[in-house]
Design a protein around this motif. Structure first.
Motif, PDB file in Angstrom:
ATOM      1  N   SER A  39      -0.080   7.661  -4.780  1.00  0.00           N
ATOM      2  CA  SER A  39      -0.726   6.532  -3.954  1.00  0.00           C
ATOM      3  C   SER A  39      -1.250   5.265  -4.927  1.00  0.00           C
ATOM      4  O   SER A  39      -1.728   5.544  -6.015  1.00  0.00           O
ATOM      5  CB  SER A  39      -2.049   7.085  -3.341  1.00  0.00           C
ATOM      6  N   GLU A  64       0.974  -1.124  -0.134  1.00  0.00           N
ATOM      7  CA  GLU A  64      -0.211   0.013  -0.263  1.00  0.00           C
ATOM      8  C   GLU A  64       0.868   1.356   0.058  1.00  0.00           C
ATOM      9  O   GLU A  64       1.653   1.380   0.907  1.00  0.00           O
ATOM     10  CB  GLU A  64      -0.690  -0.062   1.245  1.00  0.00           C
ATOM     11  N   GLN A 103       0.975   5.498   0.090  1.00  0.00           N
ATOM     12  CA  GLN A 103      -0.099   6.576   0.172  1.00  0.00           C
ATOM     13  C   GLN A 103       0.668   7.694   0.293  1.00  0.00           C
ATOM     14  O   GLN A 103       1.726   7.868   1.056  1.00  0.00           O
ATOM     15  CB  GLN A 103      -0.857   6.297   1.474  1.00  0.00           C
ATOM     16  N   ASP A 104       0.246   8.729  -0.865  1.00  0.00           N
ATOM     17  CA  ASP A 104       0.934   9.990  -0.955  1.00  0.00           C
ATOM     18  C   ASP A 104       2.389  10.160  -0.596  1.00  0.00           C
ATOM     19  O   ASP A 104       2.998  11.091   0.124  1.00  0.00           O
ATOM     20  CB  ASP A 104       0.230  10.897   0.371  1.00  0.00           C
TER      21      ASP A 104
END
Ligand SMILES: Nc1ncnc2c1ncn2[C@@H]1O[C@H](COP(=O)(O)OP(=O)(O)OP(=O)(O)O)[C@@H](O)[C@H]1O
Ligand SMILES: Nc1ncnc2c1ncn2[C@@H]1O[C@H](COP(=O)(O)OP(=O)(O)OP(=O)(O)O)[C@@H](O)[C@H]1O
Ligand code: SF4
Ligand code: SF4
Ligand SMILES: [Mg+2]
Ligand SMILES: [Mg+2]
Lengths: 315, 349
Positions: free
Chosen positions: B29, B7, B9-10
């Motif tokens: 992301s 995962e 993210q940002d």
């Protein structure tokens, strides 16, 4: 004829008395202002052929002539100086070909300055011009090679070769690291230079759709030797050699639906050793159409249709 | 949907250079799922390699730094792990095939030795006969002819595509659960490429490996991917299932990219149509839409306001103001006009 390659061989000694036949008797003539595409299996000798033509490797046998002048069998440093003005190479591995301690400006300007083509006060503008032609902004000039992405480095290599305005360029996978839009930009640029300063190209690539698109003729190489040569359109749409046919059949298409239903022709069988070559067709061990004669007798190079050559017992 | 294994993210990454700070990745992301393939495509220099290098903890500091982001491997954050902790993740958990073989192969060591090193570091098998046999097997898997002799050779004695295959062999040696492949087949002819892609698919089936594939070859994406991220100027600008990206692409950049390909129709010799202009200056990234300067549909709002991702189909997002429900301009208006380019684009109205 701008380039005439005759019976060219390049063997590497890999052990005492043991030779790897990387380029094994290649004949190829390129006309002024022509683009010839060269495709073939990974490891078949394309880069070695290119490097031997520009003098980076000594020739084991055979000859290369540039505008009717036979090039030296082994280059001295003054030979490099003499011929690099007109014959350039764009290397397959852009990173190792760029000096990490030089800025982009120094890299692009090096050739033209050695040959006194540019005035000192025009350097910035000239470098900016060529960077711009390959889609890189002017302010990249002061950066070093490691500060670039793979495709940006590849374009620095292209700008360096073009800056000399050579007559002949051996392009070894010049667009493999570029997105399709930048590829289109570079291909259009090469087409334009072909028109404006009569550039001739030997274009080594794996992307068959691009090779078919850019080149006038297409050559197919397998294990050190050419197996088919002809107008690109014909080689692509009516190929004669079983190896060429398997290449064209494996070309992936940008269409997920078609790809899900694709039937793969995976070539089975041994790739013969480039060290101990046996007589017979080099493709016999993997050819879906192999016949008895193929295993003992070398097929000869024949012109089947006007300017379309192939070496295969089927023809 | 399959289980999420990675995962991101940002994620944001910058580099200090002589001319200033380059904002190479500006908030990326995505998720990678077990047993599936996510492709990343996009303009040369848009931040694909830097993004995955950041995931692997391989951004050189200085001059680089990761200024924001979370990277979770099966739920555990791995961004900012120490060197030695990260070394355990690399190779065994996440395998990586680098874009540039020569920078990741050791020029002074034989190819066989390099593979056995990897095996001994991650699997603890000795450097003896068994390791050597494994190395030969791996080279055979990637179709290096005469592998038993070739293990004794140095990288410079290999062709470009053979080096690339050595890296692939090293990356798959420890059967990682995630494989990040950065342009893994650029130096391979299409028949060997087909065999390598086949091999990757087999590994994926056997170990439910998650594959993150960066490539410019839209044919390879069509063959391999279930989902596609399209990047531009440090951002993901379109994301969706592969069919949506190919048949119903929504972002003007993606549409321009597809239009630049040579047509496969017999005899087609029309001039190639690159996207006009060049990508924005990453020293001063645009505050609005990154594609503004080159976009044929640009509107006033695009210059100074960055669009959020709009949902434009099932699990299909596009970062473009044209999708705003009150936008006066609709993509469909343009598409009807230029049927040649958008022939395959059955845009939903
Ligand atoms: N310096 C060298 N010493 C020994 N062998 C070499 C050397 N350079 C190349 N070879 C061998 O020569 C053969 C041809 O290599 P070459 O690099 O020309 O292939 P290629 O067609 O360019 O392949 P690719 O498409 O993978 O780049 C290969 O078997 C390679 O291992
Ligand atoms: N070490 C570095 N120092 C400064 N800038 C860098 C560095 N590495 C990358 N960059 C810049 O970051 C941007 C993103 O680079 P990246 O390598 O991720 O591009 P990419 O999308 O992989 O492109 P390509 O398709 O050409 O490989 C580029 O503009 C590049 O110039
Ligand atoms: S000569 Fe025989 S083995 Fe060789 S390509 Fe032709 S049919 Fe196949
Ligand atoms: S937001 Fe505006 S400039 Fe950006 S892609 Fe959409 S229409 Fe073009
Ligand atoms: Mg090569
Ligand atoms: Mg990259």
């Amino acid at each position: 004829m701008i380039l005439e390659i005759k019976n060219l061989k390049k063997y590497f000694e890999i052990k005492k008395g043991e030779f790897l036949h990387a380029v094994d008797d290649v004949n190829l003539s390129i006309q002024e202002n022509e683009i010839v595409g060269l495709v073939g299996e990974s490891g078949c000798g394309k880069s070695t052929l290119g490097r031997t033509v520009v003098g980076l490797y000594d020739k084991t046998a055979g000859s290369v002539s540039y505008r009717n002048q036979v090039l030296p069998k082994s280059y001295s440093s003054s030979d490099f100086w003499k011929y690099s003005r007109e014959i350039q190479m764009i290397f397959q591995d852009p990173y190792s070909a760029l000096n990490p301690r030089m800025t982009v400006k120094e890299i692009v300007a090096e050739g033209p300055l050695i040959h006194s083509l540019w005035k000192k006060n025009a350097i910035n503008d000239k470098v900016a011009y060529w960077l711009n032609r390959v889609g890189l902004p002017r302010d990249h000039m002061s950066r070093y090679p490691h500060e670039f992405s793979g495709g940006q480095r590849q374009r620095i290599g292209i700008a360096r070769a073009l800056a000399l305005e050579p007559k002949l360029i051996i392009c070894d996978e010049p667009i493999s690291a570029l997105d399709v839009s930048v590829q289109a930009q570079i291909i259009n640029l090469m087409g334009e230079l072909k028109e404006s300063f009569g550039l001739t190209l030997l274009f080594i690539a794996h992307d068959l759709s691009m090779v078919r698109y850019v080149s006038d003729r297409m050559a197919v190489m397998y294990l050190g030797a050419l197996v088919e040569l002809g107008p690109s359109y014909e080689v692509y749409y009516s190929s004669l050699h079983p190896y060429t046919q398997s290449l064209i059949a494996s070309n992936p298409e940008p269409d997920p639906e078609k790809e899900r239903h694709r039937k793969f022709i995976i070539l089975k069988g041994e790739i013969p050793s480039p060290v101990n070559l046996k007589p017979g067709c080099r493709f016999a061990g993997r050819c879906p159409k192999v016949m008895d004669i193929c295993r003992g007798t070398n097929p000869v190079w024949k012109e089947i249709k006007p300017s379309h050559f192939v070496s295969c017992h089927l023809h | 949907m399959a289980e999420v294994v990675l995962e991101v993210q940002d994620l944001k990454v910058e580099f200090d250079t002589y001319g200033g700070v380059i904002k190479a990745v500006r908030g990326v992301s995505f998720n990678a799922y077990k047993g599936t393939t996510l492709a990343i495509v996009g303009e040369s220099g848009c931040g694909k390699s830097v993004s995955v290098q950041a995931v692997m903890g391989l951004i050189p500091v200085p001059p680089g730094r990761v200024t924001s982001g979370i990277v979770k491997l099966r739920g555990n954050n791995i961004l900012g792990l120490s060197h030695s902790e990260m070394n355990k993740v690399r190779g065994k958990e996440i395998g990586m095939i680098f874009q540039d073989p020569m920078t990741s192969l050791n020029p002074t060591m034989t190819v066989g030795k390099q593979i056995t090193e990897t095996l001994s570091v991650h699997e603890g098998i000795g450097r003896g006969r068994e390791a050597k046999k494994r190395a030969i097997d791996l080279l055979e898997k990637v179709h290096i002819p005469e592998a038993a002799n070739r293990v004794r050779h140095y990288p410079f004695q290999f062709s470009g595509g053979m080096r690339q295959r050595v890296m692939i062999a090293m990356a798959i040696a420890c059967k990682p659960s995630i494989l990040i492949a950065d342009e893994p087949t650029t130096a391979l002819d299409v028949t060997i490429q087909a065999q390598i892609l086949h091999l990757l698919k087999d590994l994926q089936r056997e170990n439910e490996m998650s594959l993150i594939l960066i490539t410019h070859d839209l044919g390879v994406v069509a063959q391999m991917a279930s989902e596609v991220n399209v990047m531009y100027a440090g951002r993901i600008i379109e994301f969706g299932p592969v069919d949506d990206i190919y048949y119903r692409s929504q972002h003007p950049y993606t549409i321009g990219l597809r239009a630049a390909m040579p047509s496969s129709e017999e005899g087609a010799k029309r001039k190639l149509q690159p996207i006009e202009g060049s990508p924005p200056d990453l020293f001063h990234p645009p505050i609005g839409c990154g594609y503004f300067d080159r976009c044929p549909y640009a509107m006033k709002i695009c210059e100074s306001n960055e669009p959020e991702p709009f949902l434009v189909g099932k699990n299909h997002y596009s970062r473009c103001w044209l999708h705003h429900q009150r936008s006066q301009t609709k993509l469909t208006d343009f598409i009807k006009q230029d049927t040649k380019i958008y022939k395959n684009n059955e845009i939903m109205s």
